[in-house]
Design an enzyme around this catalytic site. Structure first.
Site, mmCIF file in Angstrom:
data_model
loop_
_atom_site.group_PDB
_atom_site.id
_atom_site.type_symbol
_atom_site.label_atom_id
_atom_site.label_comp_id
_atom_site.label_asym_id
_atom_site.label_seq_id
_atom_site.Cartn_x
_atom_site.Cartn_y
_atom_site.Cartn_z
ATOM 1 N N SER A 82 0.844 -1.194 0.000
ATOM 2 C CA SER A 82 0.000 0.000 0.000
ATOM 3 C C SER A 82 0.880 1.245 0.000
ATOM 4 O O SER A 82 1.983 1.240 0.549
ATOM 5 C CB SER A 82 -0.906 -0.006 1.237
ATOM 6 O OG SER A 82 -1.466 1.273 1.450
ATOM 7 N N ARG A 139 -26.271 -12.404 -44.155
ATOM 8 C CA ARG A 139 -25.092 -11.645 -43.739
ATOM 9 C C ARG A 139 -25.542 -10.641 -42.686
ATOM 10 O O ARG A 139 -26.439 -9.848 -42.938
ATOM 11 C CB ARG A 139 -24.438 -10.902 -44.906
ATOM 12 C CG ARG A 139 -23.215 -10.044 -44.517
ATOM 13 C CD ARG A 139 -21.937 -10.852 -44.321
ATOM 14 N NE ARG A 139 -21.400 -11.291 -45.610
ATOM 15 C CZ ARG A 139 -21.386 -12.564 -46.011
ATOM 16 N NH1 ARG A 139 -21.864 -13.517 -45.215
ATOM 17 N NH2 ARG A 139 -20.904 -12.899 -47.175
#
Length: 445
Positions: free
Chosen positions: A268, A307
């Site tokens: 940290s 398509r």
């Protein structure tokens, strides 16, 4: 990819597809030459001059933005590389999606090879842990509370069982989903005539590219893509479950496991004591990303007519993202599990922390022989309440109940209240799982 826009990610995906597109065109040309569709010698010339390093990426990108796909300009560029009239045979009878789908399948095939290697490595780590911790007692938890004793080897076995099924799924998936694509404008192969010539070319393409022949065009039948990404999402889900368990077990209050120690890993910026679970947190995030990609390709399955008018484009973003997330999660899982620090003393301490209450079922089951199950449940329940309120052991609370001591001696109660002696079939299931893995590996060999 942090900080990349959606457009940038799509651009990167299309670049990779475009890099494999010349190979797809070469496979098509060779298949057509082999089946007598184009003159002899053409395929070799096309292959000789179709080096991906020749691609003008800037031009391809600008043209793709106008056209909507990269293949049209790629064919134009390839036609300039290939000498003479042979350039006219590039892309013969094909459509854009044929080439892009073959390129995608080649990518998927390579990607699955990486996924399989990492998946097997992760499974091997868990197999080793099953053996090492087969008899290590710990608390089994349901709804985040002590339920019944288990062993840590059993927990590892549960994790392993999911990955073992994924390995089976992957073998099946490779047989079912890695399909070649060649159908022409509407999937009918009409550009190669009304004979079976188009089908023969497609079958030859499958053989040359080491993909499967689909029998019928799959331009708008995208279940195979959805299955691949769905499989990766399943792997992510299993890894996410492991990661969540590790995160909870590594809390200061439990202190049962810790990821491998690397100086400053998980540190940290303000709290020097912190050692956050970086790998597990990354895995958890990637598992969520994978589930999101699965949703995208499922949407992509809903295609219109012969398509799609847009859903296909979802794959361009989802496929690379899914593979990156899956491989990243597996890499982190290999690191975390390969060197996992296991605190067996803490596991035992936590197991005993409820002073025997975790084996209340054992007492109830034995007492039920004399009092019946429902009565035994109520008797032991009241004893558990007394143990909670009096902050005493379950055995002490039970020894104050006449209907208990009438049937069970202090020695019997002591044995029943020992959480290390109530593990059911944990070890036997681990043994059987490991044996099944051994047999499976022998079959694959």
């Amino acid at each position: 990819m942090i900080g990349c826009t959606t457009a940038q990610r799509l651009h990167g995906s299309l670049e990779v597809l475009s890099a494999l597109a010349p190979l797809s065109e070469c496979v098509l040309a060779q298949a057509e030459e082999d089946e007598g569709v184009i003159p002899p010698g053409v395929a070799a010339v096309i292959r000789q001059h179709s080096d991906v390093s020749n691609i003008d990426w800037s031009l391809l990108s600008s043209r793709a933005e106008i056209v909507g796909c990269p293949i049209l300009d790629l064919i134009k560029q390839m036609s300039e590389w290939v000498p003479g009239d042979k350039a006219g045979y590039i892309h013969w009878g094909a459509t854009t999606q044929d080439i892009m789908d073959v390129a995608s399948m080649l990518q998927i095939k390579s990607g699955l090879t990486i996924v399989e290697r990492l998946l097997r490595q992760t499974a091997a780590s868990l197999e080793s842990m099953c053996v090492t911790y087969r008899d290590t007692p710990m608390a089994g938890r349901t709804h985040l509370q002590h339920a019944l004793p288990i062993t840590f080897g059993y927990k590892c076995g549960v994790w392993l069982s999911g990955l073992a099924r994924h390995i089976e799924r992957l073998e099946q998936l490779k047989e079912r989903c890695l399909l070649v694509q060649f159908g022409g404008a509407a999937g009918t192969l009409a550009s190669l005539g009304n004979t079976d010539q188009g089908i023969r070319v497609r079958k030859r393409m499958a053989a040359l590219s080491h993909l499967r022949d689909p029998i019928i065009t799959w331009h708008v039948s995208r279940d195979t893509i959805a299955e691949v990404v769905g499989f990766l999402a399943l792997v992510g889900g299993s890894l996410g479950k492991i990661a969540l368990d590790l995160i909870l077990m590594s809390s200061n209050e439990l202190n049962e496991v810790a990821e491998p120690y690397v100086p400053h890993r998980g540190a940290s910026s303000t709290m020097p004591q912190k050692r956050n679970l970086i790998s597990s947190e990354i895995i958890l995030a990637q598992s969520k990303i994978l589930r999101a990609q699965a949703g995208l390709v499922l949407d992509g399955m809903v295609s219109d007519f012969e398509r799609a008018s847009g859903p296909w484009h979802l794959e361009w973003a989802a496929l690379p993202t899914a593979f990156i997330a899956a491989v990243g999660a597996l890499h982190q899982a290999n690191f975390a599990l390969g060197g996992l620090q296991v605190n067996e003393d803490a596991m035992l301490t936590n197991l005993k922390s409820t002073r025997g209450l975790i084996v209340a079922e054992a007492v109830m089951t034995e007492l039920a022989r004399y009092e019946g199950r429902q009565e035994a449940h109520e008797i032991v329940y009241q004893a558990c309440v007394g143990a909670h309120e009096g902050k005493t052991t379950l055995q002490d609370a039970l020894e104050k109940v006449p209907r208990v001591v009438k049937h069970l001696s202090p020695d019997q109660l002591a044995a029943l209240c020992d959480p290390t002696k109530y593990q059911g079939c944990c070890q036997l299931m681990v043994d059987e799982l490991l044996e099944s893995r051994r047999r499976s590996d022998e079959v694959l060999e």
